[in-house]
Design an enzyme around this catalytic site. Structure first.
Site, PDB file in Angstrom:
ATOM      1  CD  GLN A 162      -3.089   0.694   2.200  1.00 20.57           C
ATOM      2  OE1 GLN A 162      -3.965  -0.110   1.906  1.00 20.57           O
ATOM      3  NE2 GLN A 162      -3.050   1.267   3.373  1.00 20.57           N
ATOM      4  CD  GLU A 204      -2.423   7.411   2.982  1.00 19.19           C
ATOM      5  OE1 GLU A 204      -1.190   7.215   3.035  1.00 19.19           O
ATOM      6  OE2 GLU A 204      -3.234   6.790   3.674  1.00 19.19           O
ATOM      7  CG  ASP A 241       0.825   0.341   5.404  1.00 18.48           C
ATOM      8  OD1 ASP A 241       0.683  -0.863   5.718  1.00 18.48           O
ATOM      9  OD2 ASP A 241      -0.107   1.159   5.484  1.00 18.48           O
ATOM     10  CD  GLU A 284       1.346   1.133   8.771  1.00 16.33           C
ATOM     11  OE1 GLU A 284       0.114   1.220   8.671  1.00 16.33           O
ATOM     12  OE2 GLU A 284       2.116   2.094   8.544  1.00 16.33           O
ATOM     13  CG  ASP A 311      -2.808   0.438  10.698  1.00 17.83           C
ATOM     14  OD1 ASP A 311      -3.617   0.756  11.583  1.00 17.83           O
ATOM     15  OD2 ASP A 311      -2.958   0.782   9.509  1.00 17.83           O
ATOM     16  CE  LYS A 336      -3.890   4.161  10.184  1.00 19.89           C
ATOM     17  NZ  LYS A 336      -4.364   3.095   9.261  1.00 19.89           N
ATOM     18  NE  ARG A 365      -7.315   5.144   9.186  1.00 19.27           N
ATOM     19  CZ  ARG A 365      -8.085   4.164   9.668  1.00 19.27           C
ATOM     20  NH1 ARG A 365      -8.629   4.275  10.874  1.00 19.27           N
ATOM     21  NH2 ARG A 365      -8.288   3.054   8.993  1.00 19.27           N
ATOM     22  CB  SER A 366      -6.669   6.832   2.936  1.00 20.00           C
ATOM     23  OG  SER A 366      -7.748   6.057   3.385  1.00 20.00           O
ATOM     24  CE  LYS A 387       1.679   5.376   7.312  1.00 17.12           C
ATOM     25  NZ  LYS A 387       1.088   4.040   7.143  1.00 17.12           N
TER      26      LYS A 387
END
Length: 424
Positions: A162, A204, A241, A284, A311, A336, A365-366, A387
């Site tokens: 990702q 992102e 990630d 991640e 995560d 998060k 978050r995205s 991040k």
């Protein structure tokens, strides 16, 4: 003076054009705290639950029910309370919801209020949020983990993993780290374009080129770091990630882009090979969220020298983190705020990690907004890493810009985490 006099929630839009919750909390002395709630694309099965409306409106993604819950139930429960009583307020909202995953009122409703209460209290105390939450010792600026190539659920390309990130560990200051990241980002854009790849950006802010494998993406990044005038591994490290839960099927890891299927042991070996070949300091979600055996194998293999971040594995949940610590699984937690749903529980997860010598990485978050709360929380918790996407899209840059302001405000007290985050 810090009694809560009014709470107003509204439906706004996030960076993907989907509805989310924004909350204003007003205090007796006129202070206002405002917070907007982010939303994820690849979500862990064990996360706290966002309340969505269903139906035709916004394709079912409306948040009017969550907004209504804030304006009625939650206000009735905490109106008049002292905003400085953060733990008590968060506990009341958790009890009010009454479910283990905040699914009745919605983590999006509860989190919006929780963060807005803290921001209102900080304004009342005439303190920046990082100082109000973190106290006098909050001064560590985090290393940005900049997601410059996107794949997986964040992009429409064949790359299985990702996120491919750069970490400017050799920078002197946070401001320098952002500059280094920006310079590499623009070199990468030219490199991709020169090879005929599109340079559109994903959720992102990273590029989503039509590359088919992790090594192909890593090679492009390595070349761009060098062309920008920096030394890979020494001045700029790499992070991944994998979001492995997304391609974990029937007990195996199906890497469609790379055309192979791996058993958990082989997946751990593959990641170890990548970490040996490239200056990868952080991985991640290298294994799926419920593949505890795979996680243990990966941790035993490279955990002494590579940061292994949970995560989907931990979902910012102290109880799941304690399970991982007991089993010797991973060595870091991604934090998060909307995975757990209150500021109190978020801070507890970071504290639990630090007590066990696990690192913590503050994360966006995205689906984001212009809200920059996580920048303050990264400094408040002295977690040393953040991040928050690439070097494009204002929803990502809002956090970088806030950290630049915080560093300036701290003056000579400010310390950039740099290479202190490295393991081994």
């Amino acid at each position: 003076m810090t009694a809560i006099t009014d709470i107003i929630a509204r439906e706004i839009l996030d960076s993907r054009g989907n509805p989310t919750v924004e909350v204003d909390v007003y205090l007796e002395d006129g202070s206002l705290g405002r917070a907007a709630v982010p939303s994820g694309a690849s979500t862990g099965a064990h996360e706290a639950v966002e309340l969505r409306d269903g139906g035709k409106r916004y394709h079912g993604k409306g948040v009017e029910k969550a907004v209504e819950a804030v304006n009625t139930e939650i206000f009735d429960a905490i109106g008049g309370m002292d905003a400085e009583n953060q733990i008590q307020i968060d506990d009341i909202m958790i009890e009010l919801d009454g479910t283990p995953n905040k699914s009745r009122i919605g983590a999006n409703a509860i989190l919006g209020v929780s963060l807005a209460v803290a921001k209102a209290a900080a304004q009342s105390a005439n303190l920046p949020l990082y100082r109000y939450v973190g106290g006098a010792h909050a001064r560590l600026l985090p290393v940005p983990m900049m997601n410059i190539i996107n794949g997986g659920a964040h992009a429409d390309n064949p790359i299985d993993f990702q996120e491919f990130m750069i970490l400017p560990i050799g920078a002197e200051t946070f401001r320098d780290a952002v500059r280094i990241g920006s310079e590499i980002f623009h070199v990468l854009k030219k490199e991709l374009a020169s090879q005929g790849h599109n340079t559109n950006v994903g959720d992102e802010g990273g590029f989503a080129p039509g590359l088919s494998s992790a090594p192909a993406a890593l090679d492009f990044i390595m070349k761009s770091i060098e062309k920008a005038g920096y030394k890979p591994g020494e001045e700029v490290a790499l992070g991944l990630d994998c979001a492995s839960t997304e391609f974990f099927k029937d007990g195996k890891y199906v890497l469609e882009g790379e055309g192979r299927t791996l058993e958990p042991g082989a997946m751990a070996e593959y990641l170890a090979e990548l970490a040996a070949k490239y200056p990868i300091v952080s991985i991640e979600d290298g294994m799926a969220e419920d593949d505890w055996e795979g996680w243990k194998a990966l941790t035993d293999l490279i955990g002494k020298k590579t940061q292994l971040v949970g995560d989907d594995l931990f979902v910012t949940n102290s109880a799941r983190l304690r399970d991982g610590i007991r089993m010797g699984v991973a060595n870091s937690i991604l934090v998060k705020v909307n995975q757990i749903g209150t500021l109190t529980e978020t801070l507890d997860a970071v504290e639990t990690a630090h007590k066990a010598n696990y690192t913590a990485v503050m994360s966006h978050r995205s689906g984001e907004t212009e809200d920059s709360t996580i920048a303050d929380l990264a400094v408040a918790t002295n977690c040393g890493q953040i991040k928050t996407g690439s070097l494009s899209r204002s929803d990502r840059l809002a956090k970088y810009n806030q950290l630049i302001r915080i560093e300036e405000g701290l003056g000579p007290q400010a310390k950039y985490a740099g290479s202190s985050i490295l393991r081994g």
